[in-house]
Design an enzyme around this catalytic site. Structure first.
Site, PDB file in Angstrom:
ATOM      1  N   ASN A  64      40.731  31.897  31.793  1.00  0.00           N
ATOM      2  CA  ASN A  64      40.664  32.110  30.341  1.00  0.00           C
ATOM      3  C   ASN A  64      41.023  30.869  29.528  1.00  0.00           C
ATOM      4  O   ASN A  64      41.788  30.036  30.014  1.00  0.00           O
ATOM      5  CB  ASN A  64      41.614  33.252  29.964  1.00  0.00           C
ATOM      6  CG  ASN A  64      40.948  34.589  30.167  1.00  0.00           C
ATOM      7  OD1 ASN A  64      39.778  34.750  29.848  1.00  0.00           O
ATOM      8  ND2 ASN A  64      41.694  35.550  30.699  1.00  0.00           N
TER       9      ASN A  64
ATOM     10  N   ASP B 194      35.359  44.047  32.247  1.00  0.00           N
ATOM     11  CA  ASP B 194      35.297  44.857  31.021  1.00  0.00           C
ATOM     12  C   ASP B 194      34.204  45.914  31.146  1.00  0.00           C
ATOM     13  O   ASP B 194      34.382  47.069  30.757  1.00  0.00           O
ATOM     14  CB  ASP B 194      35.017  43.954  29.810  1.00  0.00           C
ATOM     15  CG  ASP B 194      35.975  42.774  29.758  1.00  0.00           C
ATOM     16  OD1 ASP B 194      37.185  42.993  29.779  1.00  0.00           O
ATOM     17  OD2 ASP B 194      35.506  41.616  29.739  1.00  0.00           O
TER      18      ASP B 194
ATOM     19  N   HIS C 140      35.265  37.536  25.864  1.00  0.00           N
ATOM     20  CA  HIS C 140      36.231  38.235  26.717  1.00  0.00           C
ATOM     21  C   HIS C 140      37.587  38.148  26.005  1.00  0.00           C
ATOM     22  O   HIS C 140      38.463  37.360  26.368  1.00  0.00           O
ATOM     23  CB  HIS C 140      36.277  37.582  28.093  1.00  0.00           C
ATOM     24  CG  HIS C 140      37.284  38.213  29.008  1.00  0.00           C
ATOM     25  ND1 HIS C 140      37.133  39.467  29.540  1.00  0.00           N
ATOM     26  CD2 HIS C 140      38.477  37.764  29.478  1.00  0.00           C
ATOM     27  CE1 HIS C 140      38.178  39.757  30.286  1.00  0.00           C
ATOM     28  NE2 HIS C 140      39.010  38.735  30.266  1.00  0.00           N
TER      29      HIS C 140
ATOM     30  N   SER D 189      42.126  35.270  43.549  1.00  0.00           N
ATOM     31  CA  SER D 189      41.546  34.695  44.766  1.00  0.00           C
ATOM     32  C   SER D 189      42.076  35.368  46.016  1.00  0.00           C
ATOM     33  O   SER D 189      41.370  35.478  47.027  1.00  0.00           O
ATOM     34  CB  SER D 189      41.851  33.201  44.844  1.00  0.00           C
ATOM     35  OG  SER D 189      41.195  32.533  43.814  1.00  0.00           O
TER      36      SER D 189
ATOM     37  N   VAL E  85      35.999  32.303  35.331  1.00  0.00           N
ATOM     38  CA  VAL E  85      36.924  33.437  35.216  1.00  0.00           C
ATOM     39  C   VAL E  85      38.164  33.043  34.415  1.00  0.00           C
ATOM     40  O   VAL E  85      38.672  33.802  33.599  1.00  0.00           O
ATOM     41  CB  VAL E  85      37.328  33.937  36.623  1.00  0.00           C
ATOM     42  CG1 VAL E  85      38.304  35.095  36.533  1.00  0.00           C
ATOM     43  CG2 VAL E  85      36.094  34.325  37.434  1.00  0.00           C
TER      44      VAL E  85
HETATM   45  N1  LIG Z   1      37.503  36.867  32.777  1.00  0.00           N
HETATM   46  C1  LIG Z   1      38.194  37.873  33.241  1.00  0.00           C
HETATM   47  O1  LIG Z   1      37.740  39.021  33.265  1.00  0.00           O
HETATM   48  C2  LIG Z   1      39.590  37.665  33.741  1.00  0.00           C
HETATM   49  C3  LIG Z   1      40.311  38.743  34.275  1.00  0.00           C
HETATM   50  C4  LIG Z   1      41.584  38.517  34.763  1.00  0.00           C
HETATM   51  C5  LIG Z   1      42.146  37.249  34.706  1.00  0.00           C
HETATM   52  N2  LIG Z   1      41.425  36.226  34.160  1.00  0.00           N
HETATM   53  C6  LIG Z   1      41.974  34.855  34.132  1.00  0.00           C
HETATM   54  O2  LIG Z   1      41.844  34.296  35.429  1.00  0.00           O
HETATM   55  C7  LIG Z   1      42.784  33.230  35.575  1.00  0.00           C
HETATM   56  C8  LIG Z   1      43.501  33.329  36.916  1.00  0.00           C
HETATM   57  O3  LIG Z   1      44.195  34.539  37.021  1.00  0.00           O
HETATM   58  P1  LIG Z   1      45.179  34.800  38.274  1.00  0.00           P
HETATM   59  O4  LIG Z   1      45.782  36.151  38.025  1.00  0.00           O
HETATM   60  O5  LIG Z   1      44.493  34.530  39.565  1.00  0.00           O
HETATM   61  O6  LIG Z   1      46.266  33.680  37.957  1.00  0.00           O
HETATM   62  P2  LIG Z   1      47.349  33.023  38.958  1.00  0.00           P
HETATM   63  O7  LIG Z   1      48.335  32.367  38.054  1.00  0.00           O
HETATM   64  O8  LIG Z   1      47.819  34.011  39.953  1.00  0.00           O
HETATM   65  O9  LIG Z   1      46.505  31.906  39.727  1.00  0.00           O
HETATM   66  C9  LIG Z   1      45.992  30.773  39.118  1.00  0.00           C
HETATM   67  C10 LIG Z   1      45.969  29.671  40.169  1.00  0.00           C
HETATM   68  O10 LIG Z   1      45.214  28.589  39.640  1.00  0.00           O
HETATM   69  C11 LIG Z   1      45.857  27.392  40.021  1.00  0.00           C
HETATM   70  N3  LIG Z   1      45.420  26.327  39.111  1.00  0.00           N
HETATM   71  C12 LIG Z   1      45.893  26.003  37.890  1.00  0.00           C
HETATM   72  N4  LIG Z   1      45.218  24.940  37.414  1.00  0.00           N
HETATM   73  C13 LIG Z   1      44.294  24.617  38.336  1.00  0.00           C
HETATM   74  C14 LIG Z   1      43.310  23.598  38.427  1.00  0.00           C
HETATM   75  N5  LIG Z   1      43.137  22.688  37.456  1.00  0.00           N
HETATM   76  N6  LIG Z   1      42.530  23.544  39.537  1.00  0.00           N
HETATM   77  C15 LIG Z   1      42.690  24.426  40.517  1.00  0.00           C
HETATM   78  N7  LIG Z   1      43.624  25.405  40.515  1.00  0.00           N
HETATM   79  C16 LIG Z   1      44.405  25.490  39.434  1.00  0.00           C
HETATM   80  C17 LIG Z   1      47.350  27.724  39.910  1.00  0.00           C
HETATM   81  O11 LIG Z   1      48.138  26.841  40.666  1.00  0.00           O
HETATM   82  C18 LIG Z   1      47.353  29.144  40.495  1.00  0.00           C
HETATM   83  O12 LIG Z   1      47.511  29.107  41.904  1.00  0.00           O
HETATM   84  C19 LIG Z   1      43.701  33.326  34.352  1.00  0.00           C
HETATM   85  O13 LIG Z   1      43.264  32.366  33.397  1.00  0.00           O
HETATM   86  C20 LIG Z   1      43.449  34.734  33.826  1.00  0.00           C
HETATM   87  O14 LIG Z   1      43.721  34.866  32.451  1.00  0.00           O
HETATM   88  C21 LIG Z   1      40.171  36.405  33.698  1.00  0.00           C
END
Ligand SMILES: NC(=O)c1ccc[n+]([C@@H]2O[C@H](COP(=O)([O-])OP(=O)(O)OC[C@H]3O[C@@H](n4cnc5c(N)ncnc54)[C@H](O)[C@@H]3O)[C@@H](O)[C@H]2O)c1
Length: 430
Positions: A214, A242, A270, A100, A212
């Site tokens: 996982n 990907d 994914h 974000s 997004v």
């Molecule tokens: N689909 C894809 O291609 C892809 C690629 C990269 C990462 N991801 C996934 O995206 C997710 C986020 O990654 P990131 O690097 O930003 O992680 P991050 O840990 O930096 O941020 C996650 C944020 O979500 C908040 N959070 C947790 N539970 C929540 C809820 N119920 N409601 C609102 N906010 C909540 C946390 O406090 C944290 O601030 C992970 O699950 C990661 O595996 C997916």
């Protein structure tokens, strides 16, 4: 602590030319600051601001956070050019996270939805991250984006999703030490069950939902099954990162520019069962297999390189690939808003209902798609699925059927059993 946001739907939906009513803030902690907007041609706008990071009452409820703001300004050609579209509402969960931290600034700058598309951002954080979300909101404020019309903060999905046109669901819990993939499915599945129910209750029924966090395919499935008022077609999980990685690898290997690499699909989950498809890809209009002329590399190295890219970035840089993930979310959304070029496709994981490849229905599965640019899409029906692809496509389908079995209790179905033994999380993603 109770957290709510002000309701300012009318402001968000305001036509480009109509004047906007600003919330009246009632408490002593409130201050209003006059300042000159970045592209206002010198006209002042009023920022309603809560100076004390406490709750403040408005005529529509309580605003929590360092601020929830609307701008009070006369709509003129300088503040709101006539060619701008009516504002849309975009919710982003996990607003204080790494992805974000890049994405929100892309959205506010116009990169994601277009440079004529004003946005109201609804930031959803977790209880633990609520201070951090306020910091993010302050940085957005300091960036003076002309298209950014409102920022709301909440830790309640029911509030953050109110009237939203898009929901980008990034927030999820990372896998703790010793945690199995099946535990993560359940833990994060509960978040997406609750968020699906909230979307069902308060979002615009045409809302598009980009998952997004996982395991994103199954999280999207859970949200979709819990939101019957929304269209099934409007639930997508992100596989564009990907796809972009696969495209970039083919470009580097063939020494051609990315722009000449087309029709690269990602099939499936994914996870490490995903199938980057070089069979249908083209480079400079020729089949990629012919241009690259190295079947061993394509069949043995290409897929693992794509799948381990996130881990490779962490190894070099010490951080996860938040920036390229955010870019891929913007690409995902732009691909729905701009017609797909002839001879190309884009990928996201979508509901398999009625798919032309015989993939089990009722899953969220990545496939090649085309859009006419109206926010919707069709599944491409002319991709060749040879034996090499078929075997892998089936394996990923089986994995998603297993995942669905593990979360039946979260999608209103009975009889689920969880039989996941393999760890197929992509390295580099928690
Ligand atoms: N689909 C894809 O291609 C892809 C690629 C990269 C990462 N991801 C996934 O995206 C997710 C986020 O990654 P990131 O690097 O930003 O992680 P991050 O840990 O930096 O941020 C996650 C944020 O979500 C908040 N959070 C947790 N539970 C929540 C809820 N119920 N409601 C609102 N906010 C909540 C946390 O406090 C944290 O601030 C992970 O699950 C990661 O595996 C997916």
């Amino acid at each position: 602590m109770k957290t709510t946001m002000t309701s300012a739907r009318a402001a968000g939906k305001a036509a480009a030319t109509s004047a906007r009513k600003v919330q009246v803030l009632r408490t002593a902690t409130t201050m209003s600051a006059r300042r000159v907007g970045p592209s206002t041609g010198g006209r002042a706008k009023t920022l309603k601001h809560n100076a004390g990071v406490t709750e403040m009452e408005t005529d529509n409820g309580t605003c929590y956070g360092s601020f929830c703001y609307n701008f009070e300004f006369e709509n003129t050609e300088a503040t709101t050019p006539a060619h701008w579209k009516p504002a849309i509402r975009v919710a982003v969960s996990g607003a204080a996270g790494q992805i974000s931290n890049h994405l929100l600034f892309q959205i506010a700058s116009g990169l994601t939805f277009g440079d004529d598309q004003p946005v109201a951002l609804h930031l959803l954080g977790s209880d633990r991250s609520k201070d951090a979300v306020q910091g993010v909101a302050m940085e957005l404020e300091d960036s003076c984006y002309p298209l950014l019309r409102e920022v709301w903060i909440s830790i309640e999905a029911d509030q953050a999703f109110r009237d939203v046109d898009w929901a980008i669901l990034i927030g999820a819990k990372p896998r703790g030490p010793g945690m199995e993939r099946s535990d993560l499915l359940d833990l994060n599945g509960q978040i997406f069950q609750m968020q699906g129910q909230a979307l069902n209750k308060v979002a615009n029924p045409d809302c598009k939902v980009v998952v997004v966090g996982n395991p994103c395919n199954t999280n999207a499935l859970i949200a979709m099954q819990n939101a019957p008022n929304l269209k099934r077609k409007n639930f997508h999980a992100l596989t564009r990162l990907d796809q972009n990685r696969a495209r970039s690898q083919l470009a580097v290997k063939s020494n051609c520019h990315y722009g000449s690499v087309k029709n690269v699909a990602i099939w499936g989950n994914h996870s490490t069962t995903q199938v980057p498809d070089f069979v249908n890809a083209t480079i400079l209009g020729e089949p990629a297999e012919k241009v690259i002329d190295d079947q061993d590399w394509l069949e043995e190295e290409f897929t693992p390189v794509v799948q381990t890219r996130g881990a490779a970035v962490i190894k070099k840089w010490g951080r996860s690939s938040g920036a390229s993930t955010a870019v891929s979310i913007s690409d995902h959304i732009r691909s729905l808003l701009v017609p797909t070029e002839e001879g190309d496709c884009f990928c996201m994981a979508v509901c398999t209902d009625g798919n032309p490849y015989g993939i089990e229905e009722g899953l969220i599965y990545s496939m090649p798609l085309k859009s006419t640019g109206d926010g919707s899409y069709e599944i491409c029906d002319d991709f060749e699925v040879n034996d090499y692809l078929r075997e892998k496509i089936v394996k990923s389908q089986e994995e998603l059927m297993n995942e669905k079995n593990c979360v039946k209790h979260l999608i209103g179905e009975s009889g689920g059993a969880c039989a996941i033994t393999e760890d197929t999380m992509l390295p580099g993603e928690n």
